[in-house]
Design an enzyme around this catalytic site. Structure first.
Site: not given
Ligand code: LLP
Length: 425
Positions: A288, A328, A354, A383
């Site tokens: 992110r 979420y 819908c 995401y």
């Molecule tokens: N490493 C692992 C093992 C992970 O499971 C994740 C994200 C990341 C790195 C990266 O995390 P970030 O820096 O992006 O926070 N769909 C959800 C987010 C799910 C994240 C899952 N794991 C959303 O839209 O907020």
């Protein structure tokens, strides 16, 4: 590695307003909307992507490290190629992500395969390509051993630990607690070490954790790093030359735009620097915070309506293209791309899908727009496209990239023919 970053320094203007119009770098988003033959679409700023990557590079100065971009956040091949060209490693959660990272030119020696349910096929690919593999459970270890034996190839492995530090985020994106579906039971560490020791094809090279996502307090990373360093020391004391300390991803971004201080990559790394042993390679896995603010999701207003005491702005974009608010209850900022002078109301911004869970934002005070007014959902780089679907047979939207004053389509819209093709059985 600073290739590709030479044009950028600070103060880039990725998304900004001039005379009431939203700009992406040097281009007016309204002009882009008129030019692009499909709505809705995703629009990216290359300058923002490069700036975000540079912020991680700067944060990690002086440390032996790997930036492992979490491909799940955004898997657009063109963006992946940009990141690999900048020197990024990659974090994978499936065999297909591994194949795509190969196509994007990532150095697979700087990639990590995560996952609590890796299949034998996925593990084979990883072992063949020398990808670092996280051990997630007893059965996962058995599968890795089986794969290495079958291929008669060594595998470099890390153990995924749950530091059990509460990241204070939505339960769906919290992943490092004791009861998480990821990682090993810490009290079984010795058992894992013994199994690995007995297997001459497995090299234990480090430890991994991932606390969760949207984390806005660096103290949480510091608490976890302390625990992880202790695990690393314990493993080294058992005679393993573990070198990688992987603290995962999870840094939050400023979705709310309320002026709250959001820690930068430097804040994160500075908060743990003094804890890091000298002889290690630090791995971080940002998703992110590398791509989130590089994009807006551009919609057109289809109409405005009122029911009971609720006012709705209905857009052509929906939960099919951007599901985070529905899934979420996530907040993403919404704004018009052009001047709108209608009366201000409190609106829910909803799509045409819908079901009532289809919304992009709720309770937003906005001037009443016209049909056709351009509206963006901000911070849509992570995401969002990656989690889009064909629900209601909406087509996954196209993606465009701005670089200064030039606009490139980096993914075409899906067509109904693409959809129908899977039935040619
Ligand atoms: N490493 C692992 C093992 C992970 O499971 C994740 C994200 C990341 C790195 C990266 O995390 P970030 O820096 O992006 O926070 N769909 C959800 C987010 C799910 C994240 C899952 N794991 C959303 O839209 O907020």
């Amino acid at each position: 590695m600073t290739t590709g970053l030479k044009r950028r320094t600070n103060n880039i203007m990725s998304f900004h307003y001039k005379d009431g119009y939203l700009y992406c770098e040097e281009l007016k988003v309204k002009d882009i909307q008129e030019q692009v033959p499909y709505s809705p679409f995703y629009l990216y700023s290359l300058a923002q992507l490069e700036t975000n990557y540079a912020a991680y590079q700067k944060a990690l100065e002086g440390l032996d490290s790997i930036i492992g971009y979490a491909i799940k956040a955004n898997n657009n091949l063109n963006l992946l190629k940009r990141l690999s060209a900048l020197g990024s490693g990659a974090v994978l959660v499936s065999g297909n992500e591994l194949k795509v990272s190969l196509a994007a030119g990532f150095d697979l020696k700087r990639t990590i395969l995560n996952g609590n349910g890796k299949t034998l096929e996925e593990l084979s690919l990883a072992v063949e390509h020398g990808v670092l593999i996280n051990i997630d459970s007893e059965f996962d270890l058995a599968h890795i051993q089986q794969t290495a034996k079958h291929l008669d190839k060594p595998a470099d492995v890390l153990i995924r630990i749950n530091p059990d530090v509460d990241p204070g985020v939505h339960p769906y994106v919290s992943t490092g607690m004791k009861n998480s579906k990821f990682g090993i039971r810490n009290e079984r560490l010795d058992w894992f070490l013994n199994e690995i020791r007995k297997d001459n094809l497995l090299n234990l090279v480090g430890v991994h954790c991932h606390l969760g996502s949207t984390i806005k307090e660096v103290r949480i990373f510091r608490d976890a790093t302390e625990i992880m360093v202790a695990f690393m020391r314990a493993i080294q004391a058992e005679g393993f030359s573990a070198r990688y300390l992987n603290i995962g991803g999870g840094l939050g971004i400023d979705y709310e735009r309320t002026g709250e201080e959001i820690p930068t990559p430097s804040d994160l790394i500075d908060s743990i620097r003094d804890l890091l042993p000298e002889d290690i390679t630090l791995i971080i896995e940002p998703g992110r915070s590398l791509v989130g603010n590089t994009s807006v999701f551009v919609n057109r207003v289809t109409g405005v309506k009122t029911n009971g005491n609720k006012h709705f702005i209905v857009t052509d974009g929906s939960m099919s293209e951007l599901i985070r608010p529905s899934l979420y209850d996530a907040y993403q900022h919404i704004q018009f791309i052009e001047p709108v002078d209608g009366v201000a109301e409190t609106y829910d911004i909803v799509g045409p899908v819908c079901e009532s869970s289809d919304f992009l934002g709720k309770g937003r005070v906005l001037p009443t727009p016209y049909e056709g007014t351009g509206l963006v959902v901000c911070d849509a780089g992570a995401y969002c496209h990656a989690m889009s679907s064909n629900y209601n047979l909406k087509m996954r939207p196209p993606e465009y990239l701005v670089d200064g004053d030039s606009l490139t389509c980096i993914r075409r819209v899906e067509t109904l023919d693409d959809y129908l093709r899977v039935f040619d059985v």
